[in-house]
Scaffold this active site. Sequence first.
Site, PDB file in Angstrom:
ATOM      1  N   ILE A  23       0.717  -1.296  -0.066  1.00 38.87           N
ATOM      2  CA  ILE A  23      -0.016  -0.056   0.172  1.00 38.87           C
ATOM      3  C   ILE A  23       0.899   1.272  -0.040  1.00 38.87           C
ATOM      4  O   ILE A  23       0.275   2.427   0.063  1.00 38.87           O
ATOM      5  CB  ILE A  23      -1.077   0.004   1.422  1.00 38.87           C
ATOM      6  CG1 ILE A  23      -0.247  -0.157   2.403  1.00 38.87           C
ATOM      7  CG2 ILE A  23      -2.360  -0.868   1.069  1.00 38.87           C
ATOM      8  CD1 ILE A  23      -1.225  -0.115   3.715  1.00 38.87           C
ATOM      9  N   SER A  55       5.459   2.444  -0.909  1.00 35.00           N
ATOM     10  CA  SER A  55       6.764   2.136  -0.955  1.00 35.00           C
ATOM     11  C   SER A  55       7.515   3.567  -1.042  1.00 35.00           C
ATOM     12  O   SER A  55       7.213   4.527  -1.672  1.00 35.00           O
ATOM     13  CB  SER A  55       6.893   1.206  -2.067  1.00 35.00           C
ATOM     14  OG  SER A  55       6.817   1.825  -3.291  1.00 35.00           O
ATOM     15  N   GLY A 102      12.151   5.022  -0.595  1.00 36.92           N
ATOM     16  CA  GLY A 102      13.428   4.839  -0.676  1.00 36.92           C
ATOM     17  C   GLY A 102      13.788   4.230   0.647  1.00 36.92           C
ATOM     18  O   GLY A 102      14.959   3.060   0.685  1.00 36.92           O
ATOM     19  N   ASP A 121       5.608  17.102   9.849  1.00 34.48           N
ATOM     20  CA  ASP A 121       5.610  17.255   8.491  1.00 34.48           C
ATOM     21  C   ASP A 121       4.161  16.885   8.053  1.00 34.48           C
ATOM     22  O   ASP A 121       3.767  15.882   7.344  1.00 34.48           O
ATOM     23  CB  ASP A 121       6.447  15.751   8.012  1.00 34.48           C
ATOM     24  CG  ASP A 121       6.581  15.777   6.342  1.00 34.48           C
ATOM     25  OD1 ASP A 121       6.391  16.930   5.812  1.00 34.48           O
ATOM     26  OD2 ASP A 121       6.552  14.593   5.924  1.00 34.48           O
TER      27      ASP A 121
END
Length: 320
Positions: free
Chosen positions: A59, A61, A63, A176
Amino acid sequence: MNGSARTGTHAPSGWTPWGLQGGSSGSQDLPTLSVGGPSESRPLEKGLFAERYVLRRVIGSGGMGTVYQAWDELCGQSVALKVLEATGPRNPGAQERFRREAKLARRISHPNVARVFELGSAQGRSFLTMEYVEGEDLRTLLAREGSLSAVRAARLAVEVCAGLEAAHHASVAHRDLKPANVLVERGGRVVLTDFGIARALEDSPEEGLTRIHGLVGTPQYMAPEQLTEGKVDGRTDLYAVGLLLYEMLVGQPAFAQSTSLKAAFERMGAPPPDPRDRREVPAELAQVVRGCLAVSPAERPANARAVTRTLEAWLTGERV
């Protein structure tokens, strides 16, 4: 991140654990600043992982790793399983940040923050599991619907602030907050995720991730003090609340062109944007937006609860 407690109906464009943004299928998210390059990701094969989790599908991906929907055979429930992929000399702090994510996220217990269940390792990889949320992120919702009604936007913002209030009470700043990290459950509940670059508020700047791993965050949603000094507290997250509310009311980001670090610095000298310049918006909500987007943290609301009270007063028709 409170990880990627991602959605049942939407596969995010990338996993943003501690400031890394990877690409995958779906609409592209804004880049997130990070230090160090990505490593090769080796998705797990379907089957049983850690002698407990049955992998269903990918669901998200990026780095640093991959997020799966998985079935927890021990507890009998769906979970979001985040597996760390990037380790070694190219990402020397990966394990540290992964553990930090789980440690900070577990401090927070609130319906509007995705719960973290387990931190462990299996098959040579670190992993954590968290609440799996059936729904979609706010980025996807806004892309489909455009601007929201003032009432709906205010109600969503109230739940965002409730989650932040719990995080700040646990001495954790998100750092963030953006539409991709706000999940809207099918039943309407709002869930904050991706506390991966969060910092304990009691940390000194020298001890926090800001100094150790460089500047982290998404430029378009970063507060001025993040850009100039690396200083973070609860009012830093309130700046992002102002941006979220603006985007929900207008249907477009307040700083649509500030996707690069250079552009983010350039817009710092401008006055806080007023959503009424682009769409008819209730004056009280516009005032909340401008207050949260004050350049100086001292001029913003004192805390998330103060924003919640103002929004709830407007929703109930009380005098603000």
